[in-house]
Design an enzyme around this catalytic site. Structure first.
Site, PDB file in Angstrom:
ATOM      1  N   GLN A   1       0.963  -1.383  -0.216  1.00  0.00           N
ATOM      2  CA  GLN A   1       0.037  -0.088   0.084  1.00  0.00           C
ATOM      3  C   GLN A   1       0.867   1.224   0.099  1.00  0.00           C
ATOM      4  O   GLN A   1       0.398   2.275   0.598  1.00  0.00           O
ATOM      5  CB  GLN A   1      -1.058  -0.188   1.191  1.00  0.00           C
ATOM      6  CG  GLN A   1      -2.168  -1.036   0.860  1.00  0.00           C
ATOM      7  CD  GLN A   1      -3.057  -0.484  -0.280  1.00  0.00           C
ATOM      8  OE1 GLN A   1      -2.912   0.696  -0.621  1.00  0.00           O
ATOM      9  NE2 GLN A   1      -3.683  -1.420  -0.850  1.00  0.00           N
ATOM     10  N   SER A   2       1.924   1.261  -0.574  1.00  0.00           N
ATOM     11  CA  SER A   2       2.772   2.231  -0.751  1.00  0.00           C
ATOM     12  C   SER A   2       2.260   3.643  -1.319  1.00  0.00           C
ATOM     13  O   SER A   2       1.849   3.430  -2.569  1.00  0.00           O
ATOM     14  CB  SER A   2       4.273   2.055  -1.397  1.00  0.00           C
ATOM     15  OG  SER A   2       5.016   3.061  -1.823  1.00  0.00           O
TER      16      SER A   2
END
Ligand code: PLP
Length: 323
Positions: free
Chosen positions: A69-70
């Site tokens: 989920q960068s």
């Protein structure tokens, strides 16, 4: 150094009022969550420099890494899409991660996503492997480090610091303290560097969401500062920084119920969205320091809102709603 213009800057600074807390200092927020929609957050300031270099060097493909989920991966994918460059993302997490939130946006932007498990290859080695494969087909590759946090990327936050100095003059306010999240610490490095060049009058505070104070001070910051010295021609050797590592909580991207409760209270009283991984934890830390009178000497505090709204996953939303 030249950079592209991708972000909506300067970002505005707003004073925050809460109905249920009498804050012992003025709290201002610099809205780097409004640098753009797909580009939202702090990474686009770094990417303006990194993609400038990519275009100058005729790069066809960029590769970067991060968690599934960068926000950095998403901003990179969006910027690459804008500029017509191929984007490859090496993301660490569960292979069956749901296509939601940032990961969905990566895919929407046409990025080539490689999800690798924690027990698998080293992500840096994996990026090298992807690089070799592209080069064999004749591509010209640039690897962007995690968080875009090298000396070049961090120049984006040197610029942000100087933007703050201009805004202080316009607003007739002096911020004694600038608070930001410390992740890969490129944002912190740029602010610390700018403050050192300007005479070091401000307290620059990084609230860690993953690493220890010692690691950030001794291992992460020095090489970034050295690279910034090489790029700018300045010789910053002494700089001061305050790092708080008491608010990592359960660990990177893991939330405690009290953090979720705080986020809900804050958002419902300000209309400013915090995320559970970065800004929610840091703002929780900022409030804890303020309300426990650890910061009684401070008058005007500026928090850099580094974005993250797209980081909310279904699981985190459910946790917040259950609280
Ligand atoms: C990446 C990120 C940070 C941390 O910035 P670093 O330069 O990696 O320390 C803070 N907030 C958000 C929302 C981010 O995406």
């Amino acid at each position: 150094m030249k950079k592209l213009s991708l972000a909506n800057t300067p970002t505005r600074i707003e004073e925050i009022q809460l109905m249920d807390a009498d804050l012992p200092a003025h709290l201002y927020i610099k809205r780097d969550d409004m640098t753009g929609v797909g580009f939202t957050g702090n990474k686009i300031r770094k990417l303006e420099y990194l993609f400038q270099k990519a275009l100058e060097e005729g790069v066809t493909d960029v590769i970067t890494r991060g968690a599934v989920q960068s926000n950095h991966a998403r901003a990179t994918a969006m910027a690459a899409a804008r500029l017509g460059i191929n984007c490859h993302l090496v993301l660490q997490g569960h292979r069956d991660s749901k296509s939601e939130a940032n990961l969905f946006l990566d895919q929407l932007a046409g990025a080539h996503v490689h999800i690798i498990g924690k027990e698998d290859d080293d992500p840096d080695e994996f990026m090298e492997k992807v690089k070799r494969e592209i080069e064999e087909k004749g591509g010209n590759v640039m690897i962007i480090p995690m968080g875009g946090s090298n000396g070049l990327g961090s120049l984006g936050y040197l610029d942000c610091f100087n933007e703050i100095l201009d805004q202080e003059k316009e607003m007739g306010i002096t911020f004694d303290t600038v608070v930001c999240v410390a992740g890969s610490a490129g944002m912190l490095a740029g602010l610390v560097y700018g403050n050192a060049l300007a005479g070091g009058e401000k307290d620059i505070v990084g609230i860690s969401v993953l690493d220890t104070k010692e690691n950030i001070t001794e291992k992460t910051l020095p090489p970034i500062i050295d690279e910034m010295n090489e790029l700018t021609g300045h010789h910053v050797a002494n700089y001061s920084v305050t790092i708080l590592d008491d608010y990592v909580g359960l660990g990177y991207a893991k939330s405690r119920p009290e953090e979720m409760e705080f986020i809900w209270d804050f958002v419902s009283q300000t209309g400013i969205i915090l995320d559970p991984v970065y800004t929610g934890k840091a703002m929780y830390g900022l409030f804890s320091e303020l309300m426990n009178n650890h910061w009684s000497e401070k008058e005007n505090i500026l928090f850099i809102h580094s974005g993250g709204a797209f980081g909310w996953t279904r699981e985190q939303m459910e946790m917040l709603l259950r609280k």
